[in-house]
Write an enzyme that holds these catalytic residues in place. Structure first.
Site, PDB file in Angstrom:
ATOM      1  N   LYS A 213      -0.707   0.842 -25.181  1.00 28.42           N
ATOM      2  CA  LYS A 213      -0.087   0.768 -23.920  1.00 28.42           C
ATOM      3  C   LYS A 213      -0.900  -0.348 -23.502  1.00 28.42           C
ATOM      4  CE  LYS A 213      -0.329   1.219 -19.662  1.00 28.42           C
ATOM      5  NZ  LYS A 213       0.315   0.299 -19.126  1.00 28.42           N
ATOM      6  N   VAL A 270     -10.059   3.975 -13.229  1.00 26.61           N
ATOM      7  CA  VAL A 270      -9.110   4.561 -14.272  1.00 26.61           C
ATOM      8  C   VAL A 270      -9.934   5.545 -15.238  1.00 26.61           C
ATOM      9  CG1 VAL A 270      -7.399   3.932 -15.804  1.00 26.61           C
ATOM     10  CG2 VAL A 270      -7.471   2.930 -13.872  1.00 26.61           C
ATOM     11  N   GLU A 294     -14.932   0.644 -22.141  1.00 29.31           N
ATOM     12  CA  GLU A 294     -15.694  -0.589 -21.450  1.00 29.31           C
ATOM     13  C   GLU A 294     -15.038  -0.857 -20.163  1.00 29.31           C
ATOM     14  OE1 GLU A 294     -18.577  -1.003 -22.856  1.00 29.31           O
ATOM     15  OE2 GLU A 294     -18.154  -0.109 -24.795  1.00 29.31           O
ATOM     16  N   CYS A 328     -14.953  -9.210 -16.935  1.00 24.84           N
ATOM     17  CA  CYS A 328     -16.005  -8.138 -16.459  1.00 24.84           C
ATOM     18  C   CYS A 328     -17.342  -8.705 -16.309  1.00 24.84           C
ATOM     19  CB  CYS A 328     -15.764  -7.074 -17.571  1.00 24.84           C
ATOM     20  SG  CYS A 328     -15.922  -7.556 -19.090  1.00 24.84           S
ATOM     21  N   GLU A 426     -17.252  -4.046  -7.313  1.00 24.65           N
ATOM     22  CA  GLU A 426     -16.503  -5.221  -8.309  1.00 24.65           C
ATOM     23  C   GLU A 426     -15.224  -5.504  -7.480  1.00 24.65           C
ATOM     24  OE1 GLU A 426     -14.298  -4.031 -11.628  1.00 24.65           O
ATOM     25  OE2 GLU A 426     -15.476  -5.552 -12.771  1.00 24.65           O
TER      26      GLU A 426
END
Ligand code: NAD
Length: 544
Positions: A213, A270, A294, A328, A426
């Site tokens: 997905k 998530v 990650e 990231c 973040e």
């Protein structure tokens, strides 16, 4: 063909990054492709068991920098499509997991050559238009890094299969590196086409079958990847691509008894939520699912009083603002000593304000738009708050505009509070926060840095003084999984700086290394005895 040979795979190498200078053949080809993709509206179906699946829910795809243009439509699926994808994957499990590894390797080497050859322009153009990347950012991601993932992973795969135990006299011990028993679920982020390509394929390379997905905002380049996988001869059903909402897919996947592995890159929240769901369902599974994730970062640049100002300024501008800070690994907090600050500030502000931003089709732009409205709104809220707060000052950027696309000017916040929210959380956008510290308090500031944010992904130290470099390397041992000395904290290269961090940044299984591939196999040890004993009694039992 290969049955009786112990074959070697071709030596892996890093794909050269093309420059796209004016007049170069790659630039001409790419410009033609951009024009071609802009001239039509594509229809993007899901791919389940090799079949193209359409639904009655058509969602339009617009470039983040040009909201009035439509690149095409994708078909949104539901729970039933996730179930079909799992069934399709499991139906080819026996065939694929028993395919000799050399044949699997060959498919992925071919994918690498298609990406770096005939599909390079198309994959780069799709990444530029769909994810709003400059040509350079698309090239290092979609063309170079993804080809590197395939070539290096094939080499690592052959190393894993070569890994065998010792055998004492009279026996032969073997290690069979089996794929996981069940299917792997790959859930991928928007920001790197290469990560989206790597997450479903690295388990597949090791003989696993996969439900993939992708992010809703990466569907456009994901469909090109699927086209390439099929062109290279990846059999139907090995990787099944669905376009469904994350929670809907999760509900079906995480309650399925054959769920055997989760390969994720995305945000920390998530990942933590999904890990909790897996834990809550643990009794339902036939095997303990492998969990590889990650996730986010709050990546730092720590500057010592002995550092070179121009080197730091370049690292901050590139590290914080390339691809709009949506990496990231992007530098998002910096610690600057007060002896360097006046000159550094002047140069940093001047360079930041000189950044040209706009459509990636104009190759003179250094930055484009952020990915979507939710991201734009979140970033503008943080910027507005920083304008109002007493402990912060915005010294560059601070403006935004979503009339044509989601544009946020590269923004620098200076804060007097080293725990200000943008030093800790973040944001995932072009916002850099700076804390100026007393130059003689380097060691205390290292401690402050280490204890400021929950993340541990990337970070850099800038210094000429070797004692300072040594001190920072020691003190920040767990602050970053990818640590840079006198370099920006972004731009890891497969095979050279395997990527990943720990703490809240993930399981640190290092994408693009043998460590990641080891997560997708479950070894079986086989002992064969040549001449088995025929009497249960041992010699010591004999009478004297
Ligand atoms: P995201 O977490 O929003 O989405 C990742 C995937 O999860 C997408 O496919 C999305 O549709 C799905 N998803 C979103 N919400 C979900 C939910 N509630 N349940 C189930 N699935 C859900 O991340 P993103 O915005 O696509 O990517 C940016 C994030 O990824 C940043 O946090 C960034 O730091 C991280 N990232 C980390 C690395 C790394 O190697 N550590 C690399 C790239 C990106």
């Amino acid at each position: 063909m290969y049955q009786n040979n112990l074959v070697n795979v071709p030596k892996a190498y890093n794909e050269p990054v093309l420059e796209y200078r004016p007049g170069s053949p790659e630039r001409e080809e790419l410009k033609k492709m951009l024009k071609e993709l802009k001239s039509k509206e594509v229809e993007i179906p899901m791919v389940i068991g090799g079949k193209e699946v359409k639904t009655d829910k058509k969602i339009a795809i617009h470039p983040p920098h040009d909201l009035n243009h439509t690149l095409g439509y994708y078909y949104r699926g539901g729970e039933e499509h996730v179930r079909q994808a799992i069934d399709a994957a499991l139906s080819v499990y026996d065939k694929w997991s028993n395919m000799p590894w050399q044949h699997r390797a060959s498919i992925f080497l071919k994918i690498a050559d298609l990406i770096s050859g005939p599909y390079r322009a198309k994959l780069n153009a799709a990444t530029m238009l769909g994810q709003s990347k400059t040509v350079h950012q698309a090239e290092i991601d979609a063309a170079a890094e993804l080809a590197d993932f395939f070539r290096f992973n094939v080499e690592y795969m052959s190393q894993i299969y070569r890994e065998q135990p010792n055998s004492a006299k009279g026996m032969w011990n073997l290690m069979e590196h089996r794929p996981l028993e069940g299917f792997v679920y790959a859930l991928t982020p928007f920001n790197f086409t290469s990560i989206a390509g790597n997450l479903p394929t690295s388990p597949a390379m090791m003989g696993n079958v996969v439900v993939w997905k992708c992010s809703n905002t990466q569907v456009y380049s994901a469909s090109v990847l699927m086209e390439i996988f099929r062109e290279a001869g990846l059999p139907d059903g090995v990787i099944n691509l669905v376009f469904v909402s994350g929670p809907v897919a999760g509900k079906v996947v995480m309650t399925h008894p054959d769920f055997a592995g989760f390969h994720f890159t995305g945000s920390t929240g998530v990942f933590q939520q999904i890990w909790r769901t897996i834990g809550a369902n643990i009794e339902k599974y036939k095997t303990y699912p492998r969990i590889v994730g990650e996730t986010g970062g709050k990546d730092f640049v720590m500057v010592h009083k002995s550092a070179d100002i121009d080197e730091v300024v370049t690292a901050l501008v590139r590290g914080a603002f390339e691809y709009q800070g949506q990496k990231c690994s992007a530098a998002s907090r910096a610690y600057i000593p007060d002896n360097l600050w006046p000159e550094l500030k002047e140069k940093l502000v001047a360079q930041t304000e000189s950044i040209k931003m706009g459509d990636p089709e104009d190759f003179t732009n250094f930055m484009c738009a952020v990915i979507d409205e939710a991201s734009f709104d979140k970033l503008s809220m943080y910027i507005d708050n920083a304008k109002k707060d007493d402990v912060t000052e915005i010294i560059a950027g601070g403006t935004y505009d979503k009339s044509k696309g989601y544009f946020i000017r590269p923004t620098i916040i200076v804060t007097k509070d080293p725990h200000y929210v943008t030093m800790e959380e973040e944001l995932f956008g072009p916002v850099l926060t700076i804390y100026v510290y007393e130059a003689d308090k380097f060691e205390e500031t290292l401690e402050l840095l280490d204890n400021t944010s929950p993340y541990g992904l990337t970070g850099a130290v800038f210094a000429h003084d070797r004692y300072a470099i040594r001190l920072a390397t020691d003190k920040l041992r767990h602050a970053a999984g990818n640590f840079y000395i006198n370099d920006k904290p972004t731009g890891a290269v497969v095979g050279q700086q395997p990527f990943g961090g720990s703490r809240a940044s993930g399981t640190n299984d290092k994408a693009g290394s043998i460590l990641n591939l080891l997560r997708w196999v479950t070894p079986r040890t086989i002992k064969e005895t040549m001449v088995p004993p025929k009497d249960y009694r041992y010699p010591f039992m004999e009478a004297e």
